[in-house]
Design a protein around this motif. Structure first.
Motif, PDB file in Angstrom:
ATOM      1  N   LEU A   1     -27.003  13.958   6.694  1.00  0.00           N
ATOM      2  CA  LEU A   1     -27.378  12.841   7.548  1.00  0.00           C
ATOM      3  C   LEU A   1     -27.702  11.690   6.607  1.00  0.00           C
ATOM      4  N   SER A   2     -26.804  10.701   6.500  1.00  0.00           N
ATOM      5  CA  SER A   2     -26.979   9.711   5.448  1.00  0.00           C
ATOM      6  C   SER A   2     -26.531   8.327   5.874  1.00  0.00           C
ATOM      7  N   ALA A   3     -27.174   7.310   5.263  1.00  0.00           N
ATOM      8  CA  ALA A   3     -26.756   5.931   5.474  1.00  0.00           C
ATOM      9  C   ALA A   3     -25.522   5.598   4.643  1.00  0.00           C
ATOM     10  N   LYS A   4     -25.169   6.453   3.696  1.00  0.00           N
ATOM     11  CA  LYS A   4     -23.962   6.240   2.897  1.00  0.00           C
ATOM     12  C   LYS A   4     -22.743   6.541   3.772  1.00  0.00           C
TER      13      LYS A   4
ATOM     14  N   ASP B   1     -18.081   8.961  -0.087  1.00  0.00           N
ATOM     15  CA  ASP B   1     -19.339   9.704   0.059  1.00  0.00           C
ATOM     16  C   ASP B   1     -19.163  10.882   1.006  1.00  0.00           C
ATOM     17  N   ARG B   2     -18.470  10.640   2.120  1.00  0.00           N
ATOM     18  CA  ARG B   2     -18.237  11.715   3.085  1.00  0.00           C
ATOM     19  C   ARG B   2     -17.371  12.812   2.467  1.00  0.00           C
ATOM     20  N   VAL B   3     -16.328  12.411   1.779  1.00  0.00           N
ATOM     21  CA  VAL B   3     -15.438  13.390   1.143  1.00  0.00           C
ATOM     22  C   VAL B   3     -16.188  14.195   0.101  1.00  0.00           C
ATOM     23  N   SER B   4     -16.996  13.510  -0.716  1.00  0.00           N
ATOM     24  CA  SER B   4     -17.755  14.201  -1.758  1.00  0.00           C
ATOM     25  C   SER B   4     -18.696  15.235  -1.158  1.00  0.00           C
ATOM     26  N   GLY B   5     -19.400  14.862  -0.089  1.00  0.00           N
ATOM     27  CA  GLY B   5     -20.330  15.802   0.542  1.00  0.00           C
ATOM     28  C   GLY B   5     -19.632  17.020   1.100  1.00  0.00           C
ATOM     29  N   LEU B   6     -18.493  16.815   1.742  1.00  0.00           N
ATOM     30  CA  LEU B   6     -17.751  17.932   2.334  1.00  0.00           C
ATOM     31  C   LEU B   6     -17.162  18.835   1.260  1.00  0.00           C
ATOM     32  N   LEU B   7     -16.659  18.238   0.179  1.00  0.00           N
ATOM     33  CA  LEU B   7     -16.067  19.041  -0.895  1.00  0.00           C
ATOM     34  C   LEU B   7     -17.127  19.842  -1.655  1.00  0.00           C
ATOM     35  N   LYS B   8     -18.350  19.356  -1.660  1.00  0.00           N
ATOM     36  CA  LYS B   8     -19.413  20.065  -2.369  1.00  0.00           C
ATOM     37  C   LYS B   8     -20.082  21.124  -1.505  1.00  0.00           C
ATOM     38  N   GLY B   9     -19.594  21.285  -0.270  1.00  0.00           N
ATOM     39  CA  GLY B   9     -20.060  22.419   0.521  1.00  0.00           C
ATOM     40  C   GLY B   9     -20.756  22.106   1.819  1.00  0.00           C
TER      41      GLY B   9
ATOM     42  N   ASP C   1     -21.090  21.249   5.760  1.00  0.00           N
ATOM     43  CA  ASP C   1     -20.288  21.629   6.929  1.00  0.00           C
ATOM     44  C   ASP C   1     -19.948  20.431   7.798  1.00  0.00           C
ATOM     45  N   ASP C   2     -20.733  19.367   7.696  1.00  0.00           N
ATOM     46  CA  ASP C   2     -20.448  18.156   8.463  1.00  0.00           C
ATOM     47  C   ASP C   2     -21.219  17.017   7.823  1.00  0.00           C
ATOM     48  N   TYR C   3     -20.839  15.790   8.196  1.00  0.00           N
ATOM     49  CA  TYR C   3     -21.443  14.590   7.611  1.00  0.00           C
ATOM     50  C   TYR C   3     -21.577  13.564   8.726  1.00  0.00           C
ATOM     51  N   LEU C   4     -22.802  13.172   9.030  1.00  0.00           N
ATOM     52  CA  LEU C   4     -23.067  12.205  10.097  1.00  0.00           C
ATOM     53  C   LEU C   4     -23.753  10.991   9.487  1.00  0.00           C
ATOM     54  N   THR C   5     -23.203   9.805   9.732  1.00  0.00           N
ATOM     55  CA  THR C   5     -23.763   8.601   9.133  1.00  0.00           C
ATOM     56  C   THR C   5     -24.810   7.966  10.037  1.00  0.00           C
ATOM     57  N   LYS C   6     -25.791   7.336   9.409  1.00  0.00           N
ATOM     58  CA  LYS C   6     -26.836   6.591  10.119  1.00  0.00           C
ATOM     59  C   LYS C   6     -26.348   5.153  10.325  1.00  0.00           C
ATOM     60  N   PRO C   7     -26.697   4.526  11.430  1.00  0.00           N
ATOM     61  CA  PRO C   7     -27.435   5.055  12.583  1.00  0.00           C
ATOM     62  C   PRO C   7     -26.549   5.958  13.432  1.00  0.00           C
ATOM     63  N   PHE C   8     -27.170   6.834  14.200  1.00  0.00           N
ATOM     64  CA  PHE C   8     -26.439   7.804  15.007  1.00  0.00           C
ATOM     65  C   PHE C   8     -27.182   7.993  16.322  1.00  0.00           C
ATOM     66  N   SER C   9     -26.521   8.578  17.289  1.00  0.00           N
ATOM     67  CA  SER C   9     -27.188   8.901  18.550  1.00  0.00           C
ATOM     68  C   SER C   9     -27.709  10.334  18.470  1.00  0.00           C
ATOM     69  N   PHE C  10     -28.857  10.563  19.079  1.00  0.00           N
ATOM     70  CA  PHE C  10     -29.420  11.913  19.081  1.00  0.00           C
ATOM     71  C   PHE C  10     -28.482  12.896  19.760  1.00  0.00           C
ATOM     72  N   GLU C  11     -27.800  12.446  20.813  1.00  0.00           N
ATOM     73  CA  GLU C  11     -26.872  13.324  21.530  1.00  0.00           C
ATOM     74  C   GLU C  11     -25.737  13.788  20.618  1.00  0.00           C
ATOM     75  N   GLU C  12     -25.244  12.888  19.761  1.00  0.00           N
ATOM     76  CA  GLU C  12     -24.175  13.293  18.833  1.00  0.00           C
ATOM     77  C   GLU C  12     -24.694  14.277  17.804  1.00  0.00           C
ATOM     78  N   LEU C  13     -25.902  14.043  17.296  1.00  0.00           N
ATOM     79  CA  LEU C  13     -26.483  14.991  16.346  1.00  0.00           C
ATOM     80  C   LEU C  13     -26.593  16.373  16.974  1.00  0.00           C
ATOM     81  N   HIS C  14     -27.090  16.442  18.203  1.00  0.00           N
ATOM     82  CA  HIS C  14     -27.222  17.720  18.899  1.00  0.00           C
ATOM     83  C   HIS C  14     -25.861  18.393  19.050  1.00  0.00           C
ATOM     84  N   ALA C  15     -24.861  17.626  19.460  1.00  0.00           N
ATOM     85  CA  ALA C  15     -23.516  18.182  19.641  1.00  0.00           C
ATOM     86  C   ALA C  15     -22.958  18.721  18.326  1.00  0.00           C
ATOM     87  N   ARG C  16     -23.201  18.007  17.248  1.00  0.00           N
ATOM     88  CA  ARG C  16     -22.681  18.456  15.949  1.00  0.00           C
ATOM     89  C   ARG C  16     -23.390  19.722  15.475  1.00  0.00           C
TER      90      ARG C  16
END
Length: 223
Positions: A78-81, A86-94, A96-111
């Motif tokens: 969960l990052s402002a980056k 940045d997203r690719v680096s996070g996923l390649l390093k292990g 499972d998902d990458y959600l950028t800020k700002p985000f909706s709580f409903e999307e976080l729950h769904a993910r």
């Protein structure tokens, strides 16, 4: 379901603890990377929600260290980056998902729900069943056949803990951890109050809850 939240924003962290707690999740949280890393290493969590910009140890370092040590807990960054690199680096390093800020709580729950379904050991199509009673792990509701029995978040967590270990005595300590996490404590009296409330709701339908009290030890769910 237990979640570790590692996020240094006090306002966001408190908001997520309340919001996810109201949905029935058990949350442990911290605002610094070093503490979060140690919590992730030494406790069992179903998912880690991980910020990247953290004091003492950054989120990417936490992720790399956990994966090198074969800690395979699912991780949602969960990052402002928000750049693609940045997203690719996070996923390649292990992650499972990458959600950028700002985000909706409903999307976080769904993910969170989507991540937990990936590779999940099937439990009767995301259900935990004891006799004709069912806990649905997706909508986090309790049913007798097709009839829903309304539970509070803590009542749901208690039954989830018991239904996850059918025909085994579950101690009061384990129930407390399932409800409030490793860094708080739910008293025996509080657990008994919650169990009494669940039994009343089931009796109102002229049914008997398939949970027995093992005095001095805890509770056991039996079909």
């Amino acid at each position: 379901m237990k979640i570790l939240l590692i996020e240094d924003s006090e306002l966001l962290r408190r908001s997520l603890v309340v919001g996810l707690g109201n949905l029935g999740f058990t949350i442990d949280d911290t605002d610094n990377g070093e503490t979060g890393y140690n919590m992730a290493r030494h406790n069992h969590y179903d998912i880690i929600i991980l910020d990247l910009m953290l004091p003492k140890m950054d989120g990417m370092s936490i992720l790399e260290k956990l994966r090198k040590q074969k800690v395979m807990t699912r991780v949602l960054i969960l990052s402002a980056k928000n750049e693609a690199k940045d997203r690719v680096s996070g996923l390649l390093k292990g992650a499972d998902d990458y959600l950028t800020k700002p985000f909706s709580f409903e999307e976080l729950h769904a993910r969170i729900l989507t991540i937990m379904r990936r590779g999940q050991v099937e439990k009767a199509n995301d259900n935990l069943c004891i006799g004709d009673f069912t806990l649905n792990l997706t909508d986090r509701n309790f049913y007798y056949k097709d009839q829903m029995i309304t539970l509070t978040p803590n009542e749901y967590k208690i039954l989830e803990c018991l239904f996850n270990q059918p025909n085994r005595v579950v101690s009061l300590e384990k129930i407390s951890t399932a409800v409030v996490g490793n860094f708080d404590f739910l008293s025996k009296n509080s657990i008994e109050v919650h169990m009494s409330s669940i039994r009343r709701k089931v009796r109102a339908l002229n049914l008997t809850l398939p949970v027995k009290t093992k005095r001095g030890f805890g509770y056991i769910a039996q079909g």
